[in-house]
Design a protein around this motif. Sequence first.
Motif, PDB file in Angstrom:
ATOM      1  N   HIS A 141      28.857   9.112  21.636  1.00  0.00           N
ATOM      2  CA  HIS A 141      27.706   8.215  21.512  1.00  0.00           C
ATOM      3  C   HIS A 141      26.465   9.080  21.320  1.00  0.00           C
ATOM      4  O   HIS A 141      26.302  10.092  21.992  1.00  0.00           O
ATOM      5  N   LEU A 142      25.599   8.709  20.403  1.00  0.00           N
ATOM      6  CA  LEU A 142      24.375   9.466  20.124  1.00  0.00           C
ATOM      7  C   LEU A 142      23.222   8.848  20.905  1.00  0.00           C
ATOM      8  O   LEU A 142      22.866   7.687  20.685  1.00  0.00           O
ATOM      9  N   THR A 143      22.631   9.618  21.821  1.00  0.00           N
ATOM     10  CA  THR A 143      21.557   9.092  22.651  1.00  0.00           C
ATOM     11  C   THR A 143      20.222   9.129  21.907  1.00  0.00           C
ATOM     12  O   THR A 143      20.087   9.761  20.856  1.00  0.00           O
ATOM     13  N   ALA A 144      19.212   8.489  22.493  1.00  0.00           N
ATOM     14  CA  ALA A 144      17.894   8.400  21.859  1.00  0.00           C
ATOM     15  C   ALA A 144      17.210   9.754  21.741  1.00  0.00           C
ATOM     16  O   ALA A 144      16.296   9.919  20.917  1.00  0.00           O
ATOM     17  N   GLU A 154      33.666   0.924  21.764  1.00  0.00           N
ATOM     18  CA  GLU A 154      33.546   1.000  20.309  1.00  0.00           C
ATOM     19  C   GLU A 154      32.384   0.135  19.827  1.00  0.00           C
ATOM     20  O   GLU A 154      31.993  -0.807  20.508  1.00  0.00           O
ATOM     21  N   PRO A 155      31.834   0.426  18.630  1.00  0.00           N
ATOM     22  CA  PRO A 155      32.161   1.535  17.733  1.00  0.00           C
ATOM     23  C   PRO A 155      31.572   2.842  18.229  1.00  0.00           C
ATOM     24  O   PRO A 155      30.685   2.852  19.085  1.00  0.00           O
ATOM     25  N   VAL A 156      32.068   3.950  17.701  1.00  0.00           N
ATOM     26  CA  VAL A 156      31.611   5.264  18.125  1.00  0.00           C
ATOM     27  C   VAL A 156      30.904   5.964  16.968  1.00  0.00           C
ATOM     28  O   VAL A 156      31.243   5.770  15.806  1.00  0.00           O
ATOM     29  N   PHE A 157      29.915   6.768  17.321  1.00  0.00           N
ATOM     30  CA  PHE A 157      29.231   7.586  16.317  1.00  0.00           C
ATOM     31  C   PHE A 157      30.146   8.695  15.820  1.00  0.00           C
ATOM     32  O   PHE A 157      30.206   8.988  14.621  1.00  0.00           O
ATOM     33  N   GLY A 158      30.835   9.338  16.749  1.00  0.00           N
ATOM     34  CA  GLY A 158      31.678  10.466  16.390  1.00  0.00           C
ATOM     35  C   GLY A 158      32.918  10.544  17.249  1.00  0.00           C
ATOM     36  O   GLY A 158      33.133   9.731  18.142  1.00  0.00           O
ATOM     37  N   PHE A 159      33.733  11.532  16.983  1.00  0.00           N
ATOM     38  CA  PHE A 159      34.965  11.767  17.726  1.00  0.00           C
ATOM     39  C   PHE A 159      34.734  12.840  18.776  1.00  0.00           C
ATOM     40  O   PHE A 159      33.850  13.694  18.619  1.00  0.00           O
ATOM     41  N   CYS A 239      20.921  18.332  11.203  1.00  0.00           N
ATOM     42  CA  CYS A 239      21.382  17.008  10.789  1.00  0.00           C
ATOM     43  C   CYS A 239      20.376  15.865  10.950  1.00  0.00           C
ATOM     44  O   CYS A 239      20.454  14.874  10.224  1.00  0.00           O
ATOM     45  N   ALA A 240      19.469  15.935  11.910  1.00  0.00           N
ATOM     46  CA  ALA A 240      18.611  14.799  12.250  1.00  0.00           C
ATOM     47  C   ALA A 240      17.420  14.680  11.309  1.00  0.00           C
ATOM     48  O   ALA A 240      17.077  15.628  10.593  1.00  0.00           O
ATOM     49  N   PRO A 241      16.749  13.527  11.309  1.00  0.00           N
ATOM     50  CA  PRO A 241      15.462  13.445  10.604  1.00  0.00           C
ATOM     51  C   PRO A 241      14.510  14.516  11.124  1.00  0.00           C
ATOM     52  O   PRO A 241      14.529  14.856  12.314  1.00  0.00           O
ATOM     53  N   ALA A 242      13.685  15.051  10.249  1.00  0.00           N
ATOM     54  CA  ALA A 242      12.802  16.158  10.621  1.00  0.00           C
ATOM     55  C   ALA A 242      11.927  15.804  11.816  1.00  0.00           C
ATOM     56  O   ALA A 242      11.724  16.631  12.718  1.00  0.00           O
ATOM     57  N   TRP A 309      20.310   7.882  11.714  1.00  0.00           N
ATOM     58  CA  TRP A 309      19.672   7.873  13.028  1.00  0.00           C
ATOM     59  C   TRP A 309      19.423   6.440  13.502  1.00  0.00           C
ATOM     60  O   TRP A 309      19.739   6.084  14.640  1.00  0.00           O
ATOM     61  N   ARG A 310      18.881   5.610  12.626  1.00  0.00           N
ATOM     62  CA  ARG A 310      18.613   4.212  13.012  1.00  0.00           C
ATOM     63  C   ARG A 310      19.903   3.451  13.306  1.00  0.00           C
ATOM     64  O   ARG A 310      19.936   2.617  14.215  1.00  0.00           O
ATOM     65  N   ASN A 311      20.959   3.765  12.574  1.00  0.00           N
ATOM     66  CA  ASN A 311      22.215   3.044  12.774  1.00  0.00           C
ATOM     67  C   ASN A 311      22.919   3.415  14.080  1.00  0.00           C
ATOM     68  O   ASN A 311      23.610   2.571  14.662  1.00  0.00           O
ATOM     69  N   TRP A 312      22.714   4.649  14.547  1.00  0.00           N
ATOM     70  CA  TRP A 312      23.560   5.143  15.628  1.00  0.00           C
ATOM     71  C   TRP A 312      22.839   5.634  16.879  1.00  0.00           C
ATOM     72  O   TRP A 312      23.443   5.661  17.952  1.00  0.00           O
TER      73      TRP A 312
END
Length: 315
Positions: A141-144, A154-159, A239-242, A309-312
Amino acid sequence: MTTSSGTSRIVLAVTEVSSTVVVVTWRGAGHITACLDALACQDRPHRTLVIDNASDDGTAALLAAHPSKPRIVRLPRNSGYAGAMDVALSLVDTPLLAWLNDDAEPAADWLGALEDALGAAAAAGARLERPDGATQSLGVHLTADGYGADAASEPVFGFCGGAALLRTDVLRSIGGVPASFFCYYEDTDTAWRLRLAGHDIVAVPSARVTHRHGVSTRPGSRQFHRWNERNRLLTLIRCAPAAVAVRELARFAAITAVLPVRRNVPRAANFRVSLRFQVVAEVMLRLPAALWARRAIGRFATVPRGQVWRNWADR
């Protein structure tokens, strides 16, 4: 058996092997045998590749003696989980590649469940369970604030890199495994790049694995927090927005700066000033390479960083 003109001809069915299961070990003498025993009981044919990170505790002898006869590659030094996975990727020639921790014991139908559920996705993550049967993780899960945390639903951001199945060619197409991370966040970074490239990642709760979490790396230790904090920031840079990457770098530096004069500082190792200064120094040292990787990731990305980023984030 078929017959023709009074003669017998035995026809042997050839079962295609789709997956190579990669097990990375370092000083795994206390648990590697149980892992390999569980792999030998899988109901789906596969190859087993063990990358031994220069273990010095008798692991090599146990690997050589195991009746499943895995392929063994012994590295000259400890390259960490990420470094060893990078080596493995250069050796695998099957369409699918499974990541499996050496302190994990997959159920007999684990690999089959992952293969069957993968579908059109690029990666499938397993259900990791503690020895008492409680769920540890269904994925990431991707935190803020950009941490990769265990996902409970579920759903999961990653494995979770402890037990997952990936498409080998897709993994190579997004730049492989971030070998320089050594340990931790190699799964979150890889999943993020898959999302940026437009690929799906699925969780497979029926693919069950018993996981003795942190046998080698001691969660909560100074080294654990060093790798965790450093690699989170590097993942954000890559990977993230600047704006997110800059914000989290600035926040980490600001908290570090005020800790010496702050009262009631948490006792956790990641609030030790010396550790945080080390993290800042290592991130700055690796910044040019991380920015170069960011540009390379941008070239194959088909989904904007902001959209991922917005999706997850904190979903």
